[in-house]
Write a protein that holds these residues in place. Structure first.
Motif, PDB file in Angstrom:
ATOM      1  N   UNK A  14       5.649 107.018 -30.489  1.00  0.00           N
ATOM      2  CA  UNK A  14       6.016 108.437 -30.540  1.00  0.00           C
ATOM      3  C   UNK A  14       6.287 108.891 -31.967  1.00  0.00           C
ATOM      4  N   UNK A  15       6.832 108.000 -32.776  1.00  0.00           N
ATOM      5  CA  UNK A  15       7.232 108.366 -34.131  1.00  0.00           C
ATOM      6  C   UNK A  15       6.045 108.669 -35.054  1.00  0.00           C
ATOM      7  N   UNK A  16       4.842 108.255 -34.657  1.00  0.00           N
ATOM      8  CA  UNK A  16       3.683 108.471 -35.531  1.00  0.00           C
ATOM      9  C   UNK A  16       2.609 109.357 -34.898  1.00  0.00           C
ATOM     10  N   UNK A  17       2.790 109.734 -33.649  1.00  0.00           N
ATOM     11  CA  UNK A  17       1.792 110.568 -32.971  1.00  0.00           C
ATOM     12  C   UNK A  17       1.539 111.860 -33.737  1.00  0.00           C
ATOM     13  N   UNK A  18       0.266 112.172 -33.882  1.00  0.00           N
ATOM     14  CA  UNK A  18      -0.114 113.380 -34.593  1.00  0.00           C
ATOM     15  C   UNK A  18      -0.202 113.213 -36.098  1.00  0.00           C
ATOM     16  N   UNK A  19       0.278 112.070 -36.619  1.00  0.00           N
ATOM     17  CA  UNK A  19       0.226 111.819 -38.063  1.00  0.00           C
ATOM     18  C   UNK A  19      -0.666 110.631 -38.426  1.00  0.00           C
ATOM     19  N   UNK A  20      -0.677 109.623 -37.551  1.00  0.00           N
ATOM     20  CA  UNK A  20      -1.452 108.401 -37.815  1.00  0.00           C
ATOM     21  C   UNK A  20      -2.657 108.353 -36.877  1.00  0.00           C
ATOM     22  N   UNK A  21      -3.732 107.734 -37.361  1.00  0.00           N
ATOM     23  CA  UNK A  21      -4.922 107.534 -36.550  1.00  0.00           C
ATOM     24  C   UNK A  21      -5.428 106.113 -36.734  1.00  0.00           C
ATOM     25  N   UNK A  22      -5.570 105.405 -35.620  1.00  0.00           N
ATOM     26  CA  UNK A  22      -6.138 104.066 -35.658  1.00  0.00           C
ATOM     27  C   UNK A  22      -7.623 104.163 -35.319  1.00  0.00           C
ATOM     28  N   UNK A  23      -8.426 103.360 -36.003  1.00  0.00           N
ATOM     29  CA  UNK A  23      -9.865 103.323 -35.731  1.00  0.00           C
ATOM     30  C   UNK A  23     -10.373 101.937 -36.086  1.00  0.00           C
ATOM     31  N   UNK A  24     -11.609 101.669 -35.723  1.00  0.00           N
ATOM     32  CA  UNK A  24     -12.198 100.369 -36.032  1.00  0.00           C
ATOM     33  C   UNK A  24     -13.680 100.515 -36.253  1.00  0.00           C
ATOM     34  N   UNK A  25     -14.231  99.577 -37.006  1.00  0.00           N
ATOM     35  CA  UNK A  25     -15.665  99.486 -37.232  1.00  0.00           C
ATOM     36  C   UNK A  25     -16.070  98.059 -36.866  1.00  0.00           C
ATOM     37  N   UNK A  26     -16.625  97.894 -35.685  1.00  0.00           N
ATOM     38  CA  UNK A  26     -16.953  96.553 -35.212  1.00  0.00           C
ATOM     39  C   UNK A  26     -18.071  95.916 -36.031  1.00  0.00           C
TER      40      UNK A  26
END
Length: 115
Positions: free
Chosen positions: A61-73
Motif C-alpha cells: 500500500x505504501x508504494x501503490x501509484x508511485x512504484x512500478x514493477x516490470x520484467x524482461x524475460x
C-alpha cells in the motif's frame, strides 16, 4: 541461482530511480519475482511482486501509484521504477525469487532519499 541488483543511489525527495535485478542460473521466465526492502532498524518488507508472464502484479500500500514493477524475460531482468520518492523509502532494496522451492536473494542496493 544468482541475483544482482543495481541502480540504487542518493536522490532528493520527489525524484525517481530505476532499480534492476539481473538473474542467472535458472529459467527466469518460469518464476514469479519480488522486490523487498529493509529500512534501518526495521524488518524486511515486500514492496512488489510480478508473475512469471507479467500478467499479475502486486504492491505494498505504501508504494501503490508511485512504484512500478516490470520484467524482461529475454534479458533475465526484473525492474522497479520508483517515482515520487519519499524519505521513508530509504532502505536497502532486494530482489527475491522462489526457485526450486528455495528463496534466493540478491545482496541488495541502497536507496537513500533526502529532504
Amino acid at each position: 541461482v544468482q541475483f544482482v541488483e543495481s541502480g540504487g543511489g542518493l536522490v532528493q525527495a520527489g525524484g525517481s530511480l530505476r532499480l534492476s535485478c539481473a538473474a542467472s542460473g535458472f529459467t527466469f521466465s518460469w518464476y514469479d519475482m519480488s522486490w523487498y526492502r529493509q529500512a534501518p532498524g526495521k524488518e524486511r518488507e515486500l514492496v512488489a511482486d510480478i508473475s512469471s508472464d507479467s500478467g499479475r502484479t502486486n504492491y505494498a500500500d505504501s508504494v501503490k501509484g508511485r512504484f512500478t514493477i516490470s520484467r524482461d524475460n529475454a534479458k533475465n531482468t526484473v525492474y522497479l521504477q520508483m517515482n515520487s520518492l519519499k524519505p521513508e523509502d530509504t532502505a536497502v532494496y532486494y530482489c527475491k525469487g522462489l526457485v526450486y522451492g528455495t528463496n534466493y536473494w540478491g545482496k541488495g542496493t541502497l536507496v537513500t532519499v533526502s529532504l
